[in-house]
Design an enzyme around this catalytic site. Structure first.
Site, short mmCIF file in Angstrom:
data_model
loop_
_atom_site.label_atom_id
_atom_site.label_comp_id
_atom_site.label_asym_id
_atom_site.label_seq_id
_atom_site.Cartn_x
_atom_site.Cartn_y
_atom_site.Cartn_z
N SER A 687 21.41 19.83 -19.64
CA SER A 687 20.90 20.88 -18.76
C SER A 687 21.39 22.22 -19.28
O SER A 687 22.30 22.29 -20.11
CB SER A 687 21.35 20.68 -17.31
OG SER A 687 22.71 21.03 -17.14
N LYS A 688 20.77 23.27 -18.80
CA LYS A 688 21.20 24.63 -19.17
C LYS A 688 20.65 25.59 -18.14
O LYS A 688 19.57 25.41 -17.60
CB LYS A 688 20.69 25.01 -20.56
CG LYS A 688 21.17 26.36 -21.07
CD LYS A 688 22.68 26.39 -21.27
CE LYS A 688 23.14 25.53 -22.41
NZ LYS A 688 24.57 25.72 -22.75
N GLY A 689 21.42 26.60 -17.86
CA GLY A 689 20.96 27.68 -16.99
C GLY A 689 21.06 29.00 -17.73
O GLY A 689 21.95 29.19 -18.57
#
Length: 1143
Positions: A687-689
């Protein structure tokens, strides 16, 4: 006069104290005290030449109930002026402390009708007291002035008499004298206009804050504009006055530290005035406070319209460096002008409301009844809404509310307040409707506080704040996800895919996305909404009907076909048509949103990616969150239910916002997808934000970034925690895990964990990684976690080529000040010839002195601090600020450009290149040719990509075509995520007390024995997993079935993830607790099993997380052992390894 009205007295004293401070220029502090029996108490009136210096003194005085002895009490009781040249005591003047000897004091009693109603204290520098005769004369003048006020005042407003003619008689006389002396007006005009101005019914607070010189400047502008307006209106018919355009009748005076804006009480004039006022406020120097006062005269100025006056004051804060996490103290965070102008009761009221708002990320409001209406105080935690005052008055007009006074204040901790005195346009409005409108006012202002940039440019008067918020969010969705329906594009892409031209497909996709976004920018989107407002309202109503709390969840993922057909019928332009249809797609894709949450910091949406992610992306994510804030926009993408990745802050210096905006989603997706491939052998998927800050300069600061991070995180919690203001079309709980990334390390991840605890998130200890070791964090940099996996790939490559590390030359980006860079220096044994970091370039073809590099790495110091005496004659250190620097080979370079493209220079050759830092796509298809000599030979034989996305996929293929052995990022730098995963596991598995005892380093620095042993086990797991992956990939390369090492690593990752997904989705794994325990016995760290026990781990860790541990461990170790093309028999053989340990 037998009775003294205390409110009138305080109001009068404000006026006379202000006049004294103006006249007595040598007095550095003036203050009124009120007798109470034989003692005196501090009054509201005070002035200081140095407000900041005397703020603490004034605070002590306001907290002091009474003074019973000393010079203040003596003057009140003796009814004579009293003074002291020196030797002041604490009783004489509280709060001066050790500085008492530096001052002289005079105290003058005010004696109307022979009774002391107040004493005025004047503090002077030691030896500067005026003559005694002058002090007595001043005492007499004060008594006369106060007597006039107490006998002549007839109305009171907020503690100040409204009879400005009496209170400010001395000021008014001085103003007339200045106007006459200036010679712009006749004596008659100066007197008449000044007298008329003072009797218009403007709040006395305006006059109390101004000195005669300031008022005369304001009056000069006022008289000139009034004369012009009267001349214009004199020729108009009475009927025409009702529709007259007053927009040109605003006038103002603007100075460096203060400005005053006037206009008639007319909607067009107010708009024009607020436009100018906002320009002045926005231009305020960073670190300065602004105080805005809005007044409306009680009497009409002309043709039934009142005069509106706005005063803006710029001043310094009492304390500039304020810790915003501290509970607010009005005496620490307020500007000087605020402390001077507010009464003691007013300051206490502000202090209480600010304390109530402390810690909130959304706006806070308090309403109190005050005849003849209500007073509402709004508190915004970080900044007021854009054009906030103008927007407020538009809302008031819509709700039938009026405003007679308003005070807007900024504070050093970032808070902004609007204190609004409200009345009714129609006095017959029922009380029930009044209360509804007050609630509506609060909600609309809360909505205005979270409007994104796109919403403010939407010129559709019929749309209220909430509708504008919706279209601002829909615009962001449309910008990134509007379908590309071009037949030519689709046909060309299909041809390139079928002919296996992968590089060209990548380039076409990037080109298509860029062109697509240019076609649907904010201006185009808003123009469509403005042009088709009926359809726009229908689209918005569709959103309300299906996503508002109380709507039916069965309507999820079903698009409104009837409205879709109507759009096709009524809109001719195909792009306009698709924009509106994409808004409908947005409605359908929303599974959760806090849009209707009354107390939100930003607006967040949990989207269903399968509805809009195009086929050009390699994999559809499991979930996409879109976050829309007033100062930022963000995404969070995860590829599995259980996933973890960092949150990256994106700033846009030097006009780079447009480029960053265009690439934000792709960057987020690529980082998350890379993480998904990297996380193959841990339970969390990728995941990444990302958080993209608004382009304005004020948002490129560390403070603005912290605020944006907190609003982003808080709005995501709105969606994953139970909330009756959120419609849930997903139908199941979600767990999000976050980590640090560029711009989000340090205090903010600690805040996120504590905020999760505050909001009741069960797994708060594990919600973030990157926490300090005092909270159970395992610092990657301290223990070299990421570098351990990078270096295992380096050792694997060298082992495969029969090379000794000590004989290999290396170039490294990312210097000794960073995590990867410093640990690469400390762990490696090679001959490093060049290092590039934020400060510049350090190079020595004969090898950089390793002892000096180690010194810098241990100190986490940049290469600019390298001892240049240790360089050979061929060596050099070029810092980024240098211009026209001559290198040993004769080249002339500029430091910044030299640093940015150093890895592309043709004269740099080495065996090994290890990027440990740098921006994504530093090597891409457009510049990869610079990595080769003229004969096509690569300047580097081996590349181990420590930095994420440093090289694009197409450039990687080109490098490998030229013989480079390249280990890509997803394989190299997974050590950090493995460490974080095991950190999370410990937090999930342990009780709060266990975690505190075993995993938290104590405040005195004592490290629990378990913690140190656990870190050592984590390091061994990282190195073992990295070694196993390299060996698996290299075996596949030797087999020769795959051409590119970068493709092999992807295939290994995908194979592991595929088996993992199959296992987690199978009933065999999901329902077979015995099998899960067998795998967990091998997958879990031995130390954790021994200390916590299997039963407690299974009890505490979420089921989905345990399933993910089993799937990841089984799949990874199976592929590492048997490769990509293993037969079914291998699975049976591999299963025996677990069955053997069955009890």
């Amino acid at each position: 006069m037998t009775h003294v009205d205390s409110v009138q007295l305080e109001g009068g004293l404000r006026g006379v104290v202000g006049t004294i401070a103006l006249v007595e220029t040598d007095a550095i502090y003036v203050e009124a005290w009120i007798p109470e029996g034989t003692a005196v108490r501090c009054g509201d009136a005070w002035q200081a030449n140095d407000t900041e210096g005397f703020a603490e003194v004034r605070k002590i005085h306001e907290q002091t109930k009474t003074v019973t002895s000393g010079i203040l009490a003596d003057a009140a009781n003796s009814q004579h002026a009293v003074w002291k040249e020196s030797n002041l005591t604490e009783e004489d003047f509280p709060g001066l402390g050790g500085w008492r000897s530096d001052y002289s004091i005079a105290v003058l009693p005010i004696l109307p009708e022979g009774k002391t109603v107040a004493v005025v204290a004047l503090l002077y520098p030691k030896g500067s007291l005026p003559p005694k005769q002058q002090l007595e004369r001043m005492r007499g003048d004060l008594t006369v002035s106060v007597s006039h006020i107490l006998t002549g005042a007839d109305a009171v407003c907020d503690g100040v008499s409204q009879d400005n003619e009496e209170i400010f008689a001395a000021q008014r006389t001085k103003v007339i004298e200045i106007l006459i002396a200036d010679g712009l007006f006749s004596e008659k005009a100066a007197r008449e206009e000044t007298n008329a101005f003072y009797t218009l019914g403007i709040s006395p607070l305006y006059f109390a804050q101004q000195n005669p010189v300031q008022v005369s400047k304001h009056l000069t502008a006022y008289i000139g504009a009034k004369t012009a307006a009267m001349t214009t209106l004199a020729d108009m018919e009475a009927s025409a006055l009702q529709t007259a355009d007053f927009s040109d009748m605003t006038f103002h005076f603007i100075g460096k530290k203060e400005a005053v804006f006037f206009c008639l009480d007319d909607s067009q004039e107010l708009e024009s005035m607020f436009f100018r006022l906002n320009q002045y406020v926005d231009a305020t120097e960073e670190g300065m406070a602004t105080s805005v006062m809005f007044f409306k005269s009680r009497k009409a100025l002309m043709h039934g319209r009142a005069l509106v006056l706005c005063s803006v004051t710029r001043s310094n804060y009492i304390k500039k460096n304020v810790n915003r996490d501290d509970v607010p103290d009005i005496w620490s965070i307020a500007p000087a002008s605020f402390l001077r102008s507010k009464s003691r009761a007013g300051k206490l009221r502000y202090d209480q409301v600010l304390k109530e708002a402390h810690g909130k990320l959304h706006s806070h409001s308090v309403v109190r009844q005050r005849a003849p209406g209500h007073v509402m105080m709004l508190v915004f935690p970080n900044e007021a809404p854009r054009d906030g005052l103008l927007q407020l008055f538009r809302v008031l007009d819509y709700l039938g509310l009026s405003c007679s006074q308003l005070y807007a204040e900024t504070f050093a901790n970032g808070m902004v307040t609007y204190n609004v005195y409200l009345g009714l346009v129609d006095q017959s409005m029922p009380e029930e409707k009044v209360q509804r409108n007050l609630i509506s006012l609060t909600r609309r202002m809360t909505t205005l506080a979270v409007l994104p940039r796109a919403s403010y440019d939407l010129a559709a008067p019929s749309l209220g704040p909430r509708a504008k918020l919706y279209f601002g969010c829909a615009q962001m969705f449309t910008y990134y996800f509007m379908p590309n329906q071009s037949e030519d594009f689709v046909a060309l892409r299909r041809f390139l895919v079928e002919t296996k031209q992968d590089v060209s497909v990548d380039r076409l996709d990037r080109l298509g996305r860029t062109m697509h976004k240019n076609a649907v920018n904010i201006q185009r989107f808003n123009r469509v909404i403005e042009s088709f407002q009926s359809l726009a309202w229908a689209v918005y109503d569709d959103f309300l009907a299906t996503r508002k709390p109380g709507s039916n969840p069965t309507t999820a993922l079903v698009i409104n076909e009837a409205l879709m057909s109507r759009i096709k019928k009524e809109v001719v332009d195909p792009v306009d048509q698709v924009i509106l249809q994409c808004c409908l797609l947005f409605n359908t894709a929303v599974l959760k949103t806090n849009f209707f949450h009354r107390e939100k910091a930003a607006t967040s949406f949990r989207l269903e990616p399968s509805l809009f992610i195009a086929s050009e992306y390699p994999e559809v994510p499991y979930a996409i969150f879109m976050v829309v804030g007033s100062s930022f926009q963000g995404f969070h993408i995860r590829f599995r239910d259980i996933a973890r990745g960092g949150i990256r802050m994106i700033k846009s210096p030097n006009m780079s916002y447009h480029k960053n905006q265009q690439s934000q989603f792709e960057e987020t997706y690529n980082l998350a997808y890379t993480q998904q491939l990297k996380n193959k052998d841990i339970p969390e998927g990728g995941s990444k934000g990302t958080i993209l800050l608004n382009p304005d300069a004020k948002y490129q600061t560390a403070r603005a970034a912290d605020d944006a991070f907190k609003m982003y995180i808080d709005s995501l919690f709105d969606l994953i925690l139970a909330n009756d203001q959120v419609v849930d079309f997903l139908g199941k709980d979600e767990i999000l895990f976050f980590g640090p990334d560029e711009g989000t390390a340090g205090d903010v991840v600690v805040w996120a964990a504590l905020h999760a605890k505050k909001r009741g998130f069960k797994y708060w200890k594990a919600v973030t990684t990157g926490k300090p070791n005092t909270m159970g964090g395992i610092p990657h940099d301290r223990y070299g976690m990421t570098t351990r996996s990078v270096h295992q790939q380096v050792l694997g490559v060298l082992r495969s080529q029969n090379r000794k590390e000590e004989e290999v030359t290396k170039v490294q980006t990312g210097g000794p000040d960073g995590d990867l860079g410093s640990n690469e220096i400390l762990i490696s044994k090679d001959k490093t010839i060049a290092i590039v970091d934020g400060s510049g370039v350090l190079c020595d073809p004969e090898g950089l002195n390793r002892e000096e590099l180690i010194r810098l790495a241990k100190a986490r110091s940049m290469v600019c601090n390298f001892n240049a005496k240790l360089l050979s004659k061929k060596g050099y250190l070029v810092e980024i600020g240098e211009k026209d620097r001559k290198l040993p080979n004769g080249d002339i370079v500029d430091g910044l450009a030299f640093r940015n493209e150093y890895h592309l220079r043709g004269d740099i050759h080495a065996d090994l290149f290890v990027p440990c830092g740098g921006r994504p796509e530093s090597v891409n298809i457009n510049n990869v040719h610079k990595m080769f000599d003229k004969d096509g030979t690569s300047r580097f034989k081996y590349i181990c990509e420590g930095a994420n996305l440093f090289i694009t996929n197409d450039a990687r293929r080109v490098l490998e075509d030229h013989g480079v052995i390249l280990m890509k990022d997803a394989t190299c730098n997974k050590g950090g995520v493995t460490s974080s995963s095991l950190e999370v596991l410990a937090a999930l598995a342990m009780s709060d007390d266990q975690h505190n005892d075993l995993m938290c380093v104590k405040k005195d620095g004592a490290v629990p024995a378990f913690y140190q042993e656990y870190v050592t086990e984590v390091q061994k797991i990282i190195e073992e997993n990295a070694r196993l992956e390299f060996e698996a990939c290299w075996r596949e390369r030797v087999l020769g079935k795959q051409k590119y090492m970068t493709e092999i690593t992807d295939l290994v990752s995908k194979k592991i993830n595929s088996i993992n997904d199959t296992l987690q989705q199978s009933n065999f794994m999901r329902e077979n607790d015995h099998m899960k325990r067998l795998i967990l016995e091998k997958a879990l760290p031995n130390l954790l099993l021994k200390e916590v026990t299997m039963d407690k781990i299974v009890e505490r860790v979420p089921d989905a997380y345990l399933l993910a541990i089993c799937g990841a461990y089984f799949a990874a170790h199976y592929v590492y052992k048997y490769g990509l093309d293993a037969s079914e028999a291998c699975i049976i053989e591999f299963m025996q390894e677990f069955v053997k340990i069955a009890p």
